[in-house]
Scaffold this active site. Structure first.
Site, PDB file in Angstrom:
ATOM      1  N   SER A 244     -11.112  -5.147   0.284  1.00 19.03           N
ATOM      2  CA  SER A 244     -11.907  -4.078   0.871  1.00 19.03           C
ATOM      3  C   SER A 244     -12.560  -3.251  -0.231  1.00 19.03           C
ATOM      4  CB  SER A 244     -10.979  -3.197   1.706  1.00 19.03           C
ATOM      5  OG  SER A 244     -11.712  -2.249   2.417  1.00 19.03           O
TER       6      SER A 244
ATOM      7  N   ASN B 200       0.800  -1.224   0.000  1.00 13.64           N
ATOM      8  CA  ASN B 200       0.000   0.000   0.000  1.00 13.64           C
ATOM      9  C   ASN B 200       0.831   1.272   0.000  1.00 13.64           C
ATOM     10  OD1 ASN B 200       0.396  -1.335   2.671  1.00 13.64           O
ATOM     11  ND2 ASN B 200      -0.237   0.661   3.426  1.00 13.64           N
TER      12      ASN B 200
ATOM     13  N   GLN C 198      -4.840  -3.818  -1.945  1.00 16.61           N
ATOM     14  CA  GLN C 198      -4.428  -2.829  -2.951  1.00 16.61           C
ATOM     15  C   GLN C 198      -4.364  -3.418  -4.357  1.00 16.61           C
ATOM     16  OE1 GLN C 198      -4.040   0.428  -2.509  1.00 16.61           O
ATOM     17  NE2 GLN C 198      -4.133   0.511  -0.280  1.00 16.61           N
TER      18      GLN C 198
ATOM     19  N   CYS D 173      -2.588   5.231   7.910  1.00 17.07           N
ATOM     20  CA  CYS D 173      -2.744   4.847   9.309  1.00 17.07           C
ATOM     21  C   CYS D 173      -1.559   5.291  10.146  1.00 17.07           C
ATOM     22  CB  CYS D 173      -2.899   3.338   9.419  1.00 17.07           C
ATOM     23  SG  CYS D 173      -3.878   2.660   8.096  1.00 17.07           S
TER      24      CYS D 173
ATOM     25  N   HIS E 254     -13.605  -0.075  -0.250  1.00 22.85           N
ATOM     26  CA  HIS E 254     -13.358   1.363  -0.409  1.00 22.85           C
ATOM     27  C   HIS E 254     -12.073   1.702  -1.164  1.00 22.85           C
ATOM     28  CE1 HIS E 254     -10.394   2.433   2.912  1.00 22.85           C
ATOM     29  NE2 HIS E 254     -10.747   1.233   3.327  1.00 22.85           N
TER      30      HIS E 254
HETATM   31  C1  LIG Z   1      -2.820  -3.288   2.293  1.00 23.32           C
HETATM   32  C2  LIG Z   1      -3.963  -2.918   3.180  1.00 23.32           C
HETATM   33  N1  LIG Z   1      -4.447  -3.821   4.036  1.00 23.32           N
HETATM   34  C3  LIG Z   1      -5.484  -3.538   4.852  1.00 23.32           C
HETATM   35  C4  LIG Z   1      -6.069  -2.303   4.857  1.00 23.32           C
HETATM   36  C5  LIG Z   1      -7.207  -2.028   5.792  1.00 23.32           C
HETATM   37  O1  LIG Z   1      -8.437  -2.041   5.094  1.00 23.32           O
HETATM   38  P1  LIG Z   1      -9.754  -1.446   5.728  1.00 23.32           P
HETATM   39  O2  LIG Z   1      -9.609   0.035   5.672  1.00 23.32           O
HETATM   40  O3  LIG Z   1     -10.868  -1.947   4.835  1.00 23.32           O
HETATM   41  O4  LIG Z   1      -9.891  -1.968   7.110  1.00 23.32           O
HETATM   42  C6  LIG Z   1      -5.592  -1.305   3.990  1.00 23.32           C
HETATM   43  C7  LIG Z   1      -6.159   0.048   4.006  1.00 23.32           C
HETATM   44  O5  LIG Z   1      -5.468   1.024   4.285  1.00 23.32           O
HETATM   45  C8  LIG Z   1      -4.510  -1.633   3.122  1.00 23.32           C
HETATM   46  O6  LIG Z   1      -4.011  -0.737   2.269  1.00 23.32           O
END
Ligand SMILES: Cc1ncc(COP(=O)(O)O)c(C=O)c1O
Length: 391
Positions: free
Chosen positions: A201, A155, A183, A326, A203
């Protein structure tokens, strides 16, 4: 897709994406007239249930899976937690987990937590492009290895792992393999033939926030994280988010239909970004030059704080990121950049530019017209002097 934000250039699509118009249209009935609970016996409930099952079938088909192998969750963080903790507490008497040093916190923090519960975790190093070495992985597997969890595409820097090779190694050695494909899913074709669990995911591909899924190969048992009414075949209780699930399936349908065209367009933007930005002196591309996820470009700038760069660009109505949304508030250098061997000073000055379905060539050009001037301004006030005039 953006309404009143029309003059804002949004280049932070790895953090989240705008919900596309078609997805919004598909979801609206399930917030208005079709508000039934999918467990109810009456016709409202039955219609909600069929909408959910049609969406499940569509998502399963996107992975060549069967419907019973798809578990809906409230996002990929939950899907990752369910995969890893669910397997750890499923009753199998093995306590070793293998992962990489560049996972998303929704994987590595789970692994760190499991270490406190008595599990042993190997965090595999990566090379300077962020690649795991499959031979090293194979050599790390022991009789006690329960799970290998390696992300599909990163990501922060966009590096794509040799997932098919890794999954084959795990299958041959009888170890369960999970991949966080958040991603990569819907962005590039995935090779999932030997993958046992996969998280995605909505979004990140112009679907709604707060909906995700775990693909769980038939025959693998997980201990649920959420106990309750026994939804999702007892694997994830809680009244289902029908509008979100319908929106997720619609977003995936569009992403798969447009994948090749969009991929080419975003790869073109990536080329243009890399070529122009790395012409600014004292910069370096982080991640793969080719073979990367098409929507992520990560570049470090010497003698600049990434956060200042993001804030300055925001003054110009341009949204970017320093890396993982994050970890941004902590101001810690990114664990991903440190793992690929970027010196700390350079890791602090990294910028992630991530494009999406709505990104236009004109926006890329406007961004590229603003960036060099912003970099120069920040370097002029930087305590770490470099001569910006000499190439
Ligand atoms: C590689 C990766 N894993 C997990 C997540 C977490 O996903 P979610 O926002 O749906 O909890 C993200 C989102 O930032 C991500 O980029």
């Amino acid at each position: 897709m953006r309404g009143e934000m029309d003059d804002y250039i949004y280049l932070d699509n790895s953090a989240t994406t705008p919900v596309s118009e078609e997805v919004m249209e598909a979801m609206l009935p399930y917030w208005r007239a079709e508000y039934g609970n999918a467990s109810s016996l009456h016709s409202f409930g039955r219609r909600a249930h069929s909408a959910m099952e049609e969406s499940r079938a569509r998502l399963a088909a996107s992975l060549g899976a069967s419907e019973s192998e798809i578990i809906f969750t409230a996002g990929a963080s939950e899907a990752n937690n369910l995969a890893i903790k669910g397997l750890a507490f499923s009753g199998i008497d093995k306590r070793h987990i293998i992962t990489s040093q560049i996972e998303h916190p929704a994987v590595f923090k789970v692994c760190q937590w499991l270490e406190k519960q008595g599990f042993t975790v190997t965090y595999l190093p990566v090379d300077q492009e962020g690649m795991v070495d499959p031979d090293e992985l194979a050599a790390t597997i022991t009789d006690d290895t329960l799970l290998v969890t390696i992300m599909y595409g990163n990501n922060e820097i966009g590096t794509v792992q040799p997932i098919s090779q890794i999954a084959k190694i795990c299958r041959a050695q009888g170890v369960i393999f999970h991949t966080d494909a958040v991603q990569a899913y819907g962005k590039i074709p995935l090779s999932v033939a030997d993958v046992d669990m996969l998280s995605a995911s909505a979004h990140k591909l112009h679907g709604p926030r707060g909906v995700g899924m775990l693909y769980l190969r038939k025959g693998i048992k997980l201990s649920p994280l959420i106990h309750g009414g026994g939804h999702e075949r007892g694997r994830r209780s809680g009244t289902e988010n029908i509008a979100g699930i319908v929106g997720f399936a619609k977003a995936v349908e569009i992403a798969f239909a447009e994948m090749e065209v969009l991929r080419k367009r975003l790869e073109g933007f990536r080329e243009r970004l890399i070529e122009t930005i790395t012409a600014i002196q004292k910069t370096r591309l982080n991640g793969q030059r080719s073979g990367s996820l098409p929507h992520i470009t990560n570049i470090s700038f010497m003698a600049i704080e990434g956060e200042s760069l993001v804030m300055k660009l925001d003054e110009h109505n341009i949204a970017t990121s320093t890396g993982s949304a994050c970890s941004s508030p902590t101001l810690e250098p990114s664990h991903v950049l440190l793992a690929i061997g970027i010196p700390i000073a350079m890791a602090h000055g990294s910028l992630r530019i991530s494009t999406g379905r709505q990104t236009t060539a004109a926006e890329i050009e406007r961004f590229l017209a603003v960036l060099p001037q912003v970099v120069e301004e920040l370097r002029e006030i930087s305590p770490f002097k470099i001569n910006t005039k000499i190439r």
